[in-house]
Design a protein around this motif. Structure first.
Motif, short mmCIF file in Angstrom:
data_model
loop_
_atom_site.label_atom_id
_atom_site.label_comp_id
_atom_site.label_asym_id
_atom_site.label_seq_id
_atom_site.Cartn_x
_atom_site.Cartn_y
_atom_site.Cartn_z
N GLY A 235 9.07 14.77 4.25
CA GLY A 235 7.42 13.91 4.23
C GLY A 235 7.66 12.27 3.34
N VAL A 236 8.38 12.52 2.77
CA VAL A 236 8.88 11.07 2.61
C VAL A 236 10.13 10.56 3.13
N SER A 237 10.09 9.79 4.04
CA SER A 237 11.30 9.53 5.14
C SER A 237 11.32 8.30 5.44
N ALA A 238 13.10 7.51 6.42
CA ALA A 238 12.96 6.66 7.24
C ALA A 238 11.84 6.54 7.60
N LYS B 206 0.96 -1.20 0.04
CA LYS B 206 -0.39 0.07 -0.04
C LYS B 206 1.12 1.18 -0.25
N ALA B 207 0.44 2.67 -0.80
CA ALA B 207 1.11 3.37 -0.71
C ALA B 207 0.58 3.81 0.72
N SER B 208 1.54 5.06 1.10
CA SER B 208 1.81 5.51 2.00
C SER B 208 1.62 7.22 2.01
N VAL B 209 0.13 7.98 2.70
CA VAL B 209 -0.03 9.49 2.41
C VAL B 209 0.49 10.19 4.24
N VAL B 210 1.38 10.92 3.74
CA VAL B 210 1.58 11.09 4.85
C VAL B 210 1.27 13.25 5.42
N LYS B 211 0.60 13.33 6.34
CA LYS B 211 -0.03 14.66 6.41
C LYS B 211 1.42 15.39 7.13
N SER B 212 1.71 16.85 6.50
CA SER B 212 2.26 17.39 7.18
C SER B 212 2.70 17.33 8.32
N GLY B 213 3.86 17.43 9.19
CA GLY B 213 3.91 17.67 10.76
C GLY B 213 5.07 18.39 11.52
#
Length: 148
Positions: free
Chosen positions: A40-43, A19-26
């Motif tokens: 956004g995208v990281s380990a 499944k793909a991932s969606v990362v919300k701003s944090g």
């Protein structure tokens, strides 16, 4: 656990991994070299193994410390702000002016300093081929004085 339950559990794990991932701003962080990072995208955010993608901001009137990234290449796109200076080279002898809409490529082990002399923050979309938040930065304080 029955064979059927084990098979269903394994199928669910495989489906989740695909499944793909969606990362919300944090929350962001101040990097050791002095710029502000919002991953956004990281380990850490999605378990990426080789890619980091996020926003990088150099505040108005600020500069980074002289540094290299030993293990990764960096690609940046200037999203907003005024112009910014990028100093590179083994003696920081090359000065480029970066403006919104410009792309930057910084090879691994390239000494560099970014300087934002404007009254606006310089905002970039950045990517690198090292997934961790605290990447392989090596500060070179003896070179800081080379950039006015």
């Amino acid at each position: 656990m029955t064979v059927l339950e084990a098979t269903q559990s394994n199928s669910n794990a495989i489906a989740a991994a695909q499944k793909a991932s969606v990362v919300k701003s944090g929350a962001g962080y101040r990097a050791e070299q002095g710029s502000d990072y919002q991953p956004g995208v990281s380990a850490e955010t999605v378990g990426s193994q080789s890619l980091w993608l996020g926003m990088i901001t150099l505040p108005a009137g600020q500069r980074t410390l002289a540094h290299v990234h030993e293990c990764h290449e960096t690609a940046l796109y200037m999203l907003s702000g005024d112009e910014m200076e990028l100093w590179t080279g083994d003696q920081l002898q090359h000065r480029d002016t970066v403006r919104p809409g410009d792309y930057i490529f910084i090879p691994a082990n390239m000494l560099h300093v970014a300087v934002n002399r404007s009254a606006q923050p310089a905002v970039f979309i950045g990517s690198r081929n090292e997934a961790t938040a605290q990447e392989s930065v090596v500060l070179r304080p003896e070179m800081d004085r080379k950039v006015p």
